[in-house]
Scaffold this active site. Sequence first.
Site, PDB file in Angstrom:
ATOM      1  N   ARG A 176     -11.747   1.862  -8.847  1.00  0.00           N
ATOM      2  CA  ARG A 176     -10.845   2.995  -9.148  1.00  0.00           C
ATOM      3  C   ARG A 176     -11.089   3.500 -10.565  1.00  0.00           C
ATOM      4  NH1 ARG A 176      -5.286   2.294  -5.899  1.00  0.00           N
ATOM      5  NH2 ARG A 176      -6.237   1.493  -4.010  1.00  0.00           N
ATOM      6  N   HIS A 212       2.430   3.373  -8.839  1.00  0.00           N
ATOM      7  CA  HIS A 212       2.291   1.937  -9.120  1.00  0.00           C
ATOM      8  C   HIS A 212       3.487   1.445  -9.939  1.00  0.00           C
ATOM      9  CE1 HIS A 212      -1.609   2.100  -7.397  1.00  0.00           C
ATOM     10  NE2 HIS A 212      -2.183   2.765  -8.392  1.00  0.00           N
ATOM     11  N   ASP A 233       0.830  -1.207   0.000  1.00  0.00           N
ATOM     12  CA  ASP A 233       0.000   0.000   0.000  1.00  0.00           C
ATOM     13  C   ASP A 233       0.869   1.263   0.000  1.00  0.00           C
ATOM     14  OD1 ASP A 233      -2.333   1.450   0.031  1.00  0.00           O
ATOM     15  OD2 ASP A 233      -2.669   1.258   2.186  1.00  0.00           O
ATOM     16  N   LEU A 251      11.816 -20.037  -4.541  1.00  0.00           N
ATOM     17  CA  LEU A 251      10.741 -19.184  -4.016  1.00  0.00           C
ATOM     18  C   LEU A 251       9.495 -19.247  -4.896  1.00  0.00           C
ATOM     19  CD1 LEU A 251       9.867 -16.744  -2.099  1.00  0.00           C
ATOM     20  CD2 LEU A 251      10.598 -15.281  -3.974  1.00  0.00           C
TER      21      LEU A 251
HETATM   22  C1  FPP Z   1      -2.241   0.084  -3.240  1.00  0.00           C
HETATM   23  O1  FPP Z   1      -1.714   1.378  -3.145  1.00  0.00           O
HETATM   24  C2  FPP Z   1      -1.634  -0.594  -4.366  1.00  0.00           C
HETATM   25  C3  FPP Z   1      -2.308  -1.189  -5.395  1.00  0.00           C
HETATM   26  C4  FPP Z   1      -3.759  -1.274  -5.456  1.00  0.00           C
HETATM   27  C5  FPP Z   1      -1.570  -1.765  -6.521  1.00  0.00           C
HETATM   28  C6  FPP Z   1      -0.381  -2.558  -6.134  1.00  0.00           C
HETATM   29  C7  FPP Z   1       0.437  -2.823  -7.320  1.00  0.00           C
HETATM   30  C8  FPP Z   1       1.778  -2.741  -7.348  1.00  0.00           C
HETATM   31  C9  FPP Z   1       2.622  -2.400  -6.211  1.00  0.00           C
HETATM   32  C10 FPP Z   1       2.527  -3.010  -8.582  1.00  0.00           C
HETATM   33  C11 FPP Z   1       2.260  -4.397  -9.037  1.00  0.00           C
HETATM   34  C12 FPP Z   1       3.476  -5.025  -9.434  1.00  0.00           C
HETATM   35  C13 FPP Z   1       3.544  -6.143 -10.167  1.00  0.00           C
HETATM   36  C14 FPP Z   1       4.831  -6.759 -10.335  1.00  0.00           C
HETATM   37  C15 FPP Z   1       2.406  -6.738 -10.829  1.00  0.00           C
HETATM   38  P1  FPP Z   1      -2.702   2.643  -3.261  1.00  0.00           P
HETATM   39  O2  FPP Z   1      -2.789   3.021  -4.690  1.00  0.00           O
HETATM   40  O3  FPP Z   1      -4.009   2.330  -2.615  1.00  0.00           O
HETATM   41  O4  FPP Z   1      -1.906   3.722  -2.459  1.00  0.00           O
HETATM   42  P2  FPP Z   1      -2.547   4.930  -1.641  1.00  0.00           P
HETATM   43  O5  FPP Z   1      -3.196   4.344  -0.421  1.00  0.00           O
HETATM   44  O6  FPP Z   1      -1.350   5.767  -1.302  1.00  0.00           O
HETATM   45  O7  FPP Z   1      -3.523   5.622  -2.540  1.00  0.00           O
END
Ligand code: FPP
Length: 253
Positions: free
Chosen positions: A84, A50, A33, A144
């Site tokens: 979203r 992201h 997150d 892994l």
């Molecule tokens: C939450 O942060 C994150 C997500 C919903 C997406 C997670 C995806 C990645 C980290 C990249 C994926 C990587 C691969 C290799 C497939 P948020 O957007 O809710 O953050 P915020 O709370 O700051 O808004």
Amino acid sequence: MSMKIPFFNQRQLNNSLQVSDQDTPEHIAIVMDGNGRWAKKRGLPRVAGHKEGVSTVFKIVKAAAKCNVKVLTLYTFSTENWKRPKSEVETILRLPKEFLHIYLPELISNNVRIEAIGDMDNLPAHTREAIQYAIQRTRDNDGLQLNFALNYGGRTEILNAMKKMFSDMNDSKMSLDELDEQRFSRYLYTADLPDPDLLIRTGGEKRLSNFLLWQLAYTEFWFTDVLWPDFSEKEFLQALDEFRNRKRRYGGI
Ligand code: FPP
């Protein structure tokens, strides 16, 4: 000539940290997150967070492999994330393909096995195909296991498991008397996996967000305010260290 150094190096790690595999969580689950806030702080669009988060994924896969973690499950896209904006959803769902395009050769040569949990049928074809290709290419690896939770929701997982189980009961493949926790677990996406020993959530929030609701029953939780794109091997090792000092009692004393 450059020499390729594998990112698995258990002996070196054990020598330097004096830890044994026995103290290392076998299965770590992570809620990644804070990508949006990371981008906002820099005046960038949310999707930049992201994209930055993708390189963190690779760093943490390497760290987990070095520590001899057996399974790493990453919450990549939840069933609720469809709410979203469309452009953000599209970006997130393109990331698995981009990640695998860059890193799959290195993951293969380092014995990583890729798997996915979630409702894959309702993902865009390009996401599903990229993941299926990686699963296929790494199926014989026994290092892994990198598990992407994609279009994953804990409640949906449990409901789907119940539907399959009732259908088996209807077909007399299973009786009510046989039903216990172990039998039920076999109907979950994680049927072949041990429950996570450690859950890490970055980004400061302290909630589960519908992640692995059944499987986290006895998991140790570790939270950090660090936003996912800033999360590094340092914090990962700190989480492992704290885990080693926890006393797991599973309801006993
Ligand atoms: C939450 O942060 C994150 C997500 C919903 C997406 C997670 C995806 C990645 C980290 C990249 C994926 C990587 C691969 C290799 C497939 P948020 O957007 O809710 O953050 P915020 O709370 O700051 O808004």
